[in-house]
Enzyme design. Structure first.
Site, mmCIF file in Angstrom:
data_model
loop_
_atom_site.group_PDB
_atom_site.id
_atom_site.type_symbol
_atom_site.label_atom_id
_atom_site.label_comp_id
_atom_site.label_asym_id
_atom_site.label_seq_id
_atom_site.Cartn_x
_atom_site.Cartn_y
_atom_site.Cartn_z
ATOM 1 C CE LYS A 262 -2.464 28.286 -3.691
ATOM 2 N NZ LYS A 262 -3.553 28.824 -4.537
ATOM 3 N NE ARG B 137 -3.194 0.617 -0.649
ATOM 4 C CZ ARG B 137 -3.568 0.698 -1.916
ATOM 5 N NH1 ARG B 137 -3.289 1.780 -2.626
ATOM 6 N NH2 ARG B 137 -4.198 -0.311 -2.483
ATOM 7 C CE LYS C 261 0.826 35.171 -2.927
ATOM 8 N NZ LYS C 261 0.363 34.541 -4.188
ATOM 9 C CD GLU D 137 -0.569 38.287 -5.327
ATOM 10 O OE1 GLU D 137 -0.454 37.055 -5.270
ATOM 11 O OE2 GLU D 137 -1.215 38.959 -4.502
#
Length: 286
Positions: free
Chosen positions: A137, A102, A169, A199
């Site tokens: 992410k 697995r 950002k 950004e």
């Protein structure tokens, strides 16, 4: 393109996953049902077409529990395959093999899913100059492997962490008091090999960035966040190749081609890692 990650990066992930699965008592089902010393041979088989990533996780998971196992990796990371393709054949102690199964399938399926989705995005922008990039992410603890999978699919890696590039950002801008102030501070801080990206959320902020060119304080890259197609085209025209332009936000397979055709250099896609479906890979006894 064939790609390979060093075992040094993969092995700790594999061992943590095995420890999580084996728990305090090990695989009690294998211990109860499988005679000691029994051998097993099986193939890892693709149920769907895709792009391979993480095949060395199969080898490392099995060898961690049976160091004498025989592993035949039929394809390398980065290889495209059809449904029914045999990715690897393993012969090992049956208890060890079933205990590792697995973990091996989880990792190779997850990473191949990322590589396969990335390849789909890359193919969607073929014929343009835009390149597909990932983001931060990622699944905690799996970033190096997931970014490797993006590269296997033909994408390019954005920064790996907070320490290898400056990315200003909207919240950084808010605290600094403006785009220009934030970029100037970043430029003063950055060593000569460190890139600076900012950004912007509109053409007015882009104009503030462009004004920094004459000061010698402009960033290396400008991220155009959630721009409309019309504004992306305007931004490309205003920048005129002086800075790298990255489009971000609102990107999916229905929009990525149109975004690429505006002339941006890079399109960053969080979905490559946060929304890639696991590729269906099974284990067939031989």
């Amino acid at each position: 393109m064939s790609r390979k990650l060093p075992d040094l990066l993969i092995e700790p992930v594999v061992r943590r996953a095995l420890a999580e699965d084996l728990g305090r008592a090990g695989d009690v089902t294998a211990a109860a049902c499988i005679p000691e010393g029994a051998r097993m041979k099986a193939a890892f088989v693709a149920r769907k077409p895709g792009v391979l990533a993480g095949v060395d996780a199969v080898r490392l998971a099995v060898v961690a529990l049976d160091p004498k196992a025989h592993i035949d990796l039929r394809l390398e990371d980065g290889a495209a395959f059809d449904a029914g393709a045999v990715l690897a054949v393993v012969e090992a102690d049956a208890r060890a093999f079933l205990s590792a199964e697995r973990t091996a399938l989880n990792l190779v399926g997850r990473l191949s899913g990322v590589a396969t989705l990335t390849r789909t995005y890359v193919q969607a922008v073929q014929g343009t100059d835009a390149r597909i990039a990932d983001t931060r992410k990622t699944t905690p603890g799996l970033r190096a492997l997931e970014k490797h999978a993006v590269a296997c699919g033909g994408g390019m890696n954005h920064r790996f962490g907070l320490d290898d590039a400056i990315l200003i950002k909207d919240n950084h801008v808010a605290v600094c008091g403006g785009v220009a102030q934030a970029v100037r501070r970043a430029r003063a801080f950055a060593p000569h090999l460190m890139k600076v990206e900012v950004e912007v959320d509109g053409l007015d902020q882009l104009d503030q960035v462009l004004a920094l060119i004459d000061e010698g304080a402009a960033p290396d890259v400008v991220m155009l966040d959630n721009f409309s197609l019309a504004d992306l085209r305007t931004a490309v025209a205003r920048v005129a190749g002086r800075l790298v332009l990255e489009a971000s936000g609102g990107v999916d397979l229905t929009t990525v081609r149109a975004i690429a055709e505006t002339g941006v250099d890079v399109i960053s896609v969080g979905a490559l890692t946060h929304s890639a479906p696991v590729l269906d890979i099974g284990l067939d006894a031989l």
